[in-house]
Design an enzyme around this catalytic site. Structure first.
Site, PDB file in Angstrom:
ATOM      1  CB  THR A  89      53.777 -11.782  -3.698  1.00 45.48           C
ATOM      2  OG1 THR A  89      53.580 -11.873  -5.107  1.00 45.48           O
ATOM      3  CG2 THR A  89      53.671 -10.334  -3.262  1.00 45.48           C
ATOM      4  CE  LYS A 171      49.934  -9.143  -6.087  1.00 50.57           C
ATOM      5  NZ  LYS A 171      50.923 -10.229  -6.373  1.00 50.57           N
ATOM      6  CG  HIS A 319      49.712 -14.274 -12.057  1.00 53.66           C
ATOM      7  ND1 HIS A 319      50.165 -15.573 -11.969  1.00 53.66           N
ATOM      8  CD2 HIS A 319      50.247 -13.621 -10.999  1.00 53.66           C
ATOM      9  CE1 HIS A 319      50.933 -15.705 -10.902  1.00 53.66           C
ATOM     10  NE2 HIS A 319      51.006 -14.527 -10.297  1.00 53.66           N
TER      11      HIS A 319
END
Length: 555
Positions: A89, A171, A319
């Protein structure tokens, strides 16, 4: 002779004047053609963990106003890849917006071993700033570890800081790295028992009123509800069975199957953090992005603004449940509707012909290896503990100590240079000895030295990708490449990080003002995105950019 000469001179004079007039017209015409009509707003969208085939697999379930609108009205680069390792990421978001690779922008992973301070550091961590909007340490973040400018930075510089930049993501790294060093703000979501959007003092000392109002509203709480499929689950033929052995699920629920009562599961799954791993995290992100468009008046004047939006929940869902899950399919069906909602707002409040959008991903993901094994495709899981024990035994037997290697992380070995010096060891001899040892281990495909990365110009294959991800000051001394579809992970859910097609092949869509309609199978790479946007805006490329502008997408 004179009679002949005079008419000839007259002809030359007339021709010269005509040529000058033609040249003048040509300059005027070229000047007119070179005038750049810039969009009022650039919206950069990164979908976390989006494989390219999600566009085609779920196409029948998409509406007309989201992904399909971008494809039907914009430009689709169908053979777009990451050109470095690792596909994580932090490096992904940095590379999209800086137009270069980790070798230059320095974000070599999400976390990496810092050889100077001799400890692991996080790509957005900054202990010199304070949290804004929470008492927790979750706001102590900034882009200070990114070594180059982003396209958003260059737009700020070009407009004398009048053009705004706002970064938004669940995030922190997904908001911070794209927004760059000069952003007006980056905002990310802090769940736990708070459920608020926060920032850091790197940007500002308090939250603006519009963010406070959003946090005080019941928007976040409204998503603590049942997550069921948007369409009838029996129509989800593009993914595997809902009940299978390849998904993680949530604590407090026996099976990873729809529906999910988030109110009942919230307390055992991190409070408001549970939203991150559901499709609702993306809906919340769009809600907040629309609030930012209003609150910051983005796209409302002649100086181009940049809104960098990253959809993080797709990564959490992938995930947890794996790329072949009903949960992933539903997440993308809902994301498609959320994109339509965002585009409709932009049409109405910025103007249908006044904004430009690009959409890509920060990496893809591998099919769950346990699932691949079940259908007889080579795949598996790595036993790092066994590898570690075997390696330490080798070091002790050969060198009398395991201390010559001070860290192993991100598939890299970091030497203790002082220990090598004390033992009188030649670093190149040790490099080669460790390469020879590591390559003998199960499920290790290739091993390379830092010396090779620094001294050889690789142009193709995994070697070139490793070199693009290798930063001489930050990367390790020996680099290991694992076998295809072999991961160090749980036997449920998907992950990423390799230089293989399932991790590197991601969407790249351009749409809106200044963009042609079309498609290409010509190979494009992630660092091409920022130079393309720079060319569209007529601004400088990011200062470390190595990608090339994709002229065929610009109208």
């Amino acid at each position: 002779m004179k009679k002949v000469l005079i008419p000839f001179l007259l002809i030359l004079l007339i021709y010269s004047c005509g040529a000058q007039q033609e040249s003048s017209n040509s300059v005027s015409q070229n000047t007119e053609n070179s005038f750049i009509s810039r969009p009022k707003l650039v919206v950069g969208i990164v979908v976390d963990q989006m494989r390219y085939d999600y566009l085609t697999r779920f196409e029948a379930k998409f509406g007309k106003g989201g992904f399909k609108r971008m494809i039907n009205e914009g430009f689709n680069c169908k053979n777009n890849h990451f050109n470095y390792i690792p596909t994580y990421t932090g490096p992904g978001h940095a590379s999209v917006y800086t137009g270069t690779v980790p070798k230059y922008h320095g974000i070599i992973s999400n976390n990496w071993y810092d050889k100077v301070v001799q400890k692991s550091v996080y790509c957005a961590q900054d202990d010199n700033v304070e949290s804004v909007g929470t008492e927790s340490r979750a706001g102590k973040m900034s882009p200070h570890r990114m070594l180059t400018t982003s396209v958003a930075d260059e737009n700020r510089l070009f407009t004398q800081m009048r053009g705004k930049t706002i970064g938004i993501a669940i995030k922190d790294r997904g908001a911070i790295l794209p927004a760059g060093h000069t952003a007006n703000a980056a905002y990310w979501f802090y769940g736990k028992d708070e459920g608020v959007w926060i920032t850091s003092t790197f940007y500002r000392n308090d939250l603006p009123k519009w963010v406070k109002d959003f946090n005080d509203s019941d928007t976040v709480e409204s998503y603590i509800k049942v997550w069921d499929t948007h369409l009838p689950i029996e129509t989800y033929q593009e993914s595997g069975p809902d009940l299978n052995n390849f998904e993680g699920g949530f604590k407090g629920k026996e099976n990873a199957t729809f529906p999910y009562d988030l109110a009942a599961l919230k307390s055992e799954n991190g409070g408001f953090d549970i939203l991150k791993a559901t499709a609702y995290g993306n809906s919340l992100t769009v809600d907040f992005a629309i609030a930012a468009l209003k609150g910051e008046a983005l796209g409302q004047d002649d100086d181009t603004d940049v809104l960098a939006v990253s959809f993080s929940s797709t990564d959490y869902v992938g995930h947890n449940f794996g790329v072949n899950s009903k949960e992933v399919e539903d997440t993308y069906i809902r994301l498609d509707r959320d994109l339509e909602r965002l585009f409709n707002y932009l049409d109405e409040h910025v103007g249908e012909d006044e904004y430009t959008v690009f959409l890509t991903a920060d990496h893809g993901a591998v099919d769950v290896p346990a699932y691949l094994q079940s259908v007889k495709i080579p795949a598996g899981y790595l036993d790092y503990n066994d590898r570690k024990e075997r390696f330490q035994k080798f070091l002790v037997e050969k060198y009398g100590t395991a201390d010559i290697v001070e860290n192993v992380s991100n598939n890299q070995l970091f030497f203790n240079k002082q220990k090598l010096k004390e033992l009188g060891l030649n670093i190149h001899d040790v490099e080669q000895a460790l390469v020879d040892e590591q390559i003998s281990y199960p499920n290790i495909a290739k091993v390379y030295t830092a010396t090779a990365m620094n001294s050889t110009n690789f142009t193709t294959g995994i070697e070139a990708l490793l070199q693009n991800g290798f930063n001489q000051k930050r990367s390790g001394d020996v680099i290991v490449v694992d076998d295809i579809a072999h991961i160090a992970y749980s036997k449920t859910g998907s992950t990423h990080g390799s230089g293989l097609n399932y991790d590197t092949h991601v969407p790249l869509l351009f749409f809106g003002k200044g963009i042609k309609h079309g498609q290409t199978y010509k190979k494009t790479v992630i660092p091409d995105i920022a130079p393309t946007i720079s060319a569209l805006l007529g601004i400088s490329f990011p200062n470390g950019a190595t990608g090339q502008p994709l002229g065929f997408v610009i109208d």
